[in-house]
Design an enzyme around this catalytic site. Structure first.
Site, PDB file in Angstrom:
ATOM      1  N   GLU A  84     -30.740   1.029   8.467  1.00  0.00           N
ATOM      2  CA  GLU A  84     -30.180   1.992   9.416  1.00  0.00           C
ATOM      3  C   GLU A  84     -31.282   2.672  10.216  1.00  0.00           C
ATOM      4  OE1 GLU A  84     -27.220   2.503  10.279  1.00  0.00           O
ATOM      5  OE2 GLU A  84     -25.859   1.935   8.655  1.00  0.00           O
TER       6      GLU A  84
ATOM      7  N   ASP B 111     -11.920 -13.164   4.466  1.00  0.00           N
ATOM      8  CA  ASP B 111     -11.105 -12.042   3.998  1.00  0.00           C
ATOM      9  C   ASP B 111      -9.642 -12.450   3.968  1.00  0.00           C
ATOM     10  OD1 ASP B 111     -10.027  -9.604   3.337  1.00  0.00           O
ATOM     11  OD2 ASP B 111     -11.089  -8.469   4.895  1.00  0.00           O
TER      12      ASP B 111
ATOM     13  N   TRP C  56       0.823  -1.201   0.000  1.00  0.00           N
ATOM     14  CA  TRP C  56       0.000   0.000   0.000  1.00  0.00           C
ATOM     15  C   TRP C  56       0.865   1.262   0.000  1.00  0.00           C
ATOM     16  CZ3 TRP C  56      -1.312  -4.582   2.070  1.00  0.00           C
ATOM     17  CH2 TRP C  56      -2.601  -5.050   1.874  1.00  0.00           C
TER      18      TRP C  56
ATOM     19  N   CYS D  70      -6.614  -5.144  -1.650  1.00  0.00           N
ATOM     20  CA  CYS D  70      -7.757  -5.959  -1.238  1.00  0.00           C
ATOM     21  C   CYS D  70      -8.516  -6.600  -2.393  1.00  0.00           C
ATOM     22  CB  CYS D  70      -8.703  -5.136  -0.364  1.00  0.00           C
ATOM     23  SG  CYS D  70      -9.586  -3.805  -1.209  1.00  0.00           S
TER      24      CYS D  70
ATOM     25  N   GLU E  14     -31.847  -2.758  13.938  1.00  0.00           N
ATOM     26  CA  GLU E  14     -30.433  -2.399  13.722  1.00  0.00           C
ATOM     27  C   GLU E  14     -29.808  -1.859  14.994  1.00  0.00           C
ATOM     28  OE1 GLU E  14     -27.099   0.343  12.738  1.00  0.00           O
ATOM     29  OE2 GLU E  14     -29.133   0.954  13.365  1.00  0.00           O
TER      30      GLU E  14
ATOM     31  N   ASP F 274     -20.670   2.128  14.925  1.00  0.00           N
ATOM     32  CA  ASP F 274     -20.889   3.576  14.986  1.00  0.00           C
ATOM     33  C   ASP F 274     -19.537   4.268  15.109  1.00  0.00           C
ATOM     34  OD1 ASP F 274     -23.572   3.143  14.893  1.00  0.00           O
ATOM     35  OD2 ASP F 274     -23.940   3.554  17.021  1.00  0.00           O
TER      36      ASP F 274
ATOM     37  N   ASN G  92     -21.037  -2.235  10.467  1.00  0.00           N
ATOM     38  CA  ASN G  92     -22.128  -1.663  11.256  1.00  0.00           C
ATOM     39  C   ASN G  92     -21.681  -0.998  12.555  1.00  0.00           C
ATOM     40  OD1 ASN G  92     -24.796  -0.960  11.504  1.00  0.00           O
ATOM     41  ND2 ASN G  92     -25.442  -2.898  12.409  1.00  0.00           N
TER      42      ASN G  92
ATOM     43  N   HIS H  97     -13.582  -1.623   0.838  1.00  0.00           N
ATOM     44  CA  HIS H  97     -12.771  -2.809   1.119  1.00  0.00           C
ATOM     45  C   HIS H  97     -13.455  -3.996   0.469  1.00  0.00           C
ATOM     46  CE1 HIS H  97     -10.087  -5.617   2.815  1.00  0.00           C
ATOM     47  NE2 HIS H  97     -10.918  -6.094   3.720  1.00  0.00           N
TER      48      HIS H  97
END
Length: 783
Positions: A541, A452, A334, A370, A546, A494, A492, A429
């Site tokens: 959302e 991943d 990167w 990625c 949620e 915050d 998800n 990503h």
């Protein structure tokens, strides 16, 4: 074609911790390879190495034994024991008649034959027996005399791994039975014609996948030593999404065609407001790819006995695709400096990467980011029979302290505390979903699993990630394995803003509930359209479901009390991008919208800063700062135009031409903290690819590739990379310099080798401009 081999040209900081030309004619070259007579195949050499007693040399000729997985190419067959001549009276002596032996074995492995077609493996290159577990296959053999079921005994043996063991499922003994029960390894004689037999063989749906050697053992007398005949060809056993008992079973034929059999796809990048797409050639059926995937399993430390469980297999694959700690396939880079390798943005195919890795006996390929890690992972998983797809998450969070939140720390003066701000949000990503049941988890957590291969954080000491149940992620059940908390935070979490108090403690001053996990995207089934699968990863959302999921997850994080207090939120600030967003080479224009939701006036000063950013969320440097005073009447909304001139960013950009606009401020009347971070990219032009002439197998055709430099400056050392599965092999075309706003035309000449719908993919690689690519759909007719 037989006797021909396509030849390929060989053309940082790791993870998330970095601080006008004439037309060119390019010919497809095919190197003729003379087949060596009497040459022993690679699979046979491999099995002789692990089981010398069953696979003896056939001559005194010496062979080099390597760790590469190769296919047998017509080895010399086992010496055929002569059938005893009958005496004049037509009777055999008792000892001669009793010795039953196998003269030859035919695995019926033709690509167009019953086995390969019924097992959906007819697309794989090569003539080995490639089958899927949990499904019957056929073999034929010729004996030295007719088989007598009352007196003769026969069974088959399959071996895989260096130390095959019956107890581990790597040494399989297959008995002859009268009726197939479809529950385990067993074989039945279905036809007998003199000395020829045809057998149907069953495999269990949980069998170990991989490369096997087959031996047929026969005997006639009770105490007689068995005669062993080793097949000259190997058996390759794969996962079976068509078998209901296999944990990777996918109950939708169109999805199986897409997620197992489709060898091309789309990978998405950019930002949620400017989603870019590029075609990727997975090429799982191309020559050498299955060998490379099996080699990858051999090179890992995974025990062969563990290869029956797809959870184990995908976990090992995510570790082996990156080279961070185990000399895997790809080196992550990167840094922006790709000396000694290929720029990640220049790749458009997994084929060359995997072939190169295999041909160099496991030397990591340079370089990947990625989407490259994801593309190669899709190839390997589909090749092994596990349904898989590449998935892009926009505004993807990287939680470094298992808080299940993305934390931003400020000092007493609301200045960022850099050494504490280790969490980041990537523009995008790319990872993978793979499909399987999860009997190791509570019911309801099967289906799509997130995995991943990009090296980010270690999992149980290894750079791998998943499989994490998407159902568990959606519900906030982050206590379920594997790596569910990390993926949950990506989609998800915050974004929590913390301010340092005078006593050194921190107080929460603001919370963004829609900061991460936008427009989660994958290629749609049966088309090149983008499918938004955000609803699979999380509830809508701000819905009650949620919020419950977020608060449930947070209880298992390192800051379980994050949601005990709420902050005032009567003034909103957001950034809007008009249309498709700003273009490379032009001024970047955005809109800042500030809204007062209260019945009282509000005043604030917004501090804006725009910085060049790697797509991983790592900021390079700030290039412009401003202060914007804002006065709002009750319930008033203001739209402020924000401009970044081209001259201010032209020499500052990195790989993805990405920037981040950060806004912060404090409402004078209420002391409410306002904060917003918006990433955006400068759109690059596409390559135009126009096919010329009729597309017919064996007939030369052309394609014209056109590119216009969007910048006023000269592009240095431009390289094109072109590839088309079934059209032509991947290769580079060295262009050189392209002047400012100049138009370049490149003409490719090639001979299609396979009929059907194909894609010609091209990409441009140069230091000043990346993510320039194009694709043309070509339907090739048969001769």
């Amino acid at each position: 074609m037989p006797g021909e081999r396509l030849t390929l040209r060989s053309t940082s900081e790791i993870g998330r911790f970095p601080g006008v030309a004439l037309p060119t004619r390019v010919e497809l070259s095919i190197q003729k390879v003379e087949e060596k007579k009497q040459e022993e195949g690679g699979c046979r050499r491999w099995f002789r190495k692990i089981c010398p007693c069953c696979c003896k040399r056939q001559s005194s000729t010496s062979y080099d034994i390597t760790d590469k997985v190769e296919w047998a190419k017509g080895p010399t067959p086992e010496p055929v024991k002569p059938i005893p001549e009958k005496p004049e009276n037509g009777e055999l002596k008792e000892t001669e008649e009793a010795k039953l032996s196998v003269c030859s074995v035919d695995l019926l492995s033709s690509k167009t034959g019953q086995n390969r077609v019924e097992h959906h493996t007819n697309l794989y290159h090569g003539d080995e027996l490639i089958i899927r577990r949990g499904q019957t296959f056929q073999i034929e053999m010729e004996l030295n005399r007719p088989f007598d079921a009352d007196n003769d005994k026969m069974h088959l043996e399959l071996k895989t791994g260096l130390l095959p063991k019956v107890s581990k499922g790597t040494h399989v003994i297959i008995p002859l039975v009268e009726h197939l029960e479809d529950q385990g390894w067993e074989a039945k004689i279905t036809e007998q014609n003199g000395c020829k037999l045809k057998l149907s063989v069953n495999s269990p749906a949980n069998a170990v996948i991989g490369l096997y050697g087959l031996t047929v053992l026969t005997r006639s007398l009770k105490d007689e030593a068995p005669n062993a005949h080793c097949s000259s060809k190997s058996v390759i056993l794969l996962f079976n999404p068509w078998c209901e008992e296999d944990v990777v079973f996918l109950d939708d034929e169109e999805q199986r065609k897409e997620y197992v059999l489709n060898d091309t796809g789309r990978i998405y990048y950019g930002t949620e407001k400017q989603i870019g797409a590029r075609t990727w050639n997975f090429g799982q059926f191309q020559e050498g790819i299955l060998e490379a995937c099996l080699f990858l399993l051999e090179k890992s430390d995974m025990s062969p006995s563990g290869r029956g469980d797809p959870v184990n297999v995908v976990r090992v694959i995510t570790a082996m695709i990156n080279a961070q700690d185990d000399f895997g396939v790809l080196v992550g880079n990167w840094s922006g400096d790709y000396t000694g390798g290929t720029c990640p943005a220049a790749w458009s195919s997994s084929v060359e990467i995997l072939r190169t890795y295999h041909s160099t006996n496991g030397t990591p390929v340079c370089y990947g980011q990625c989407w490259v890690f994801s593309g190669v992972t899709t190839t390997v998983l589909r090749c092994l029979g596990i349904p898989s797809r590449s998935v892009t998450n926009f505004q993807s969070a990287h939680d470094t302290d298992v808080s299940l939140t993305t934390d931003v720390y400020f000092d007493e003066n609301m200045e960022p505390i850099d050494h504490l701000n280790s969490d980041s949000v990537w523009n995008f990503h790319v990872w993978n979903d793979c499909w399987m049941a999860r009997p190791d988890l509570p019911p309801g957590n099967g289906g799509w699993q997130a995995v991943d291969s990009t090296p980010q954080e270690t999992s149980q000491g290894i750079f791998c990630c998943g499989p994490a149940s998407i159902s568990a992620i959606r519900s906030g059940h982050v206590y379920l394995k594997h790596d569910t908390p990390f993926v949950f935070a990506e989609v998800n979490s915050d974004k929590i803003y913390w301010k340092r108090n005078q006593d050194g403690t921190f107080s929460q001053v603001y919370s963004e509930k829609k900061a991460v996990g936008h427009c989660i995207s994958t290629k749609a089934v049966g088309s090149d359209e983008r499918e938004d699968i955000t609803n699979l990863y999380k509830h809508p959302e701000d819905s009650e479901e949620e919020r419950i999921a977020v608060e449930t997850a947070s209880r298992y994080g390192s800051k379980p009390d994050t949601y005990c207090a709420a902050a005032a939120e009567d003034v909103r600030v957001e950034v809007k991008i008009d249309g498709e967003g700003p273009k490379m080479g032009c001024d970047a224009k955005l809109s800042i919208v500030v809204k007062n939701q209260s019945s009282e006036p509000r005043r604030t000063t917004l501090h804006s800063q725009v910085a060049v950013m790697h797509y991983t969320g790592v900021l390079k440097n700030a290039i412009k700062k401003d202060q914007i005073p804002v006065e709002l009447l009750p319930n008033e909304e203001k739209k402020i135009e924000w401009i970044l001139p081209y001259q201010e960013y032209q020499n500052q950009l990195v790989d993805q031409a990405a920037l981040m606009l950060s806004l912060c401020g404090r409402v004078t009347e209420t002391k409410q903290v306002l904060a917003n971070q918006t990433s955006f990219r400068l759109r690059t032009p596409d390559l135009s690819i126009k096919p010329l002439g009729d597309a017919v197998v064996g007939k030369e055709m052309s394609a014209k590739i056109t590119f216009t430099n969007p910048l006023p400056c000269t592009l240095k050392d431009v390289v094109f990379r072109v590839e088309g599965l079934g059209l032509q092999k991947g290769h580079e075309v060295l262009i050189g310099d392209v002047g400012g706003h100049a138009t370049l035309t490149l003409t490719e000449h090639f001979i299609p080798s396979q009929p059907g719908p194909k894609k010609l993919v091209a990409s441009l690689d140069c230091k000043q401009l990346t993510q320039v690519h194009g694709v043309a759909d070509i339907v090739v007719l048969d001769q």
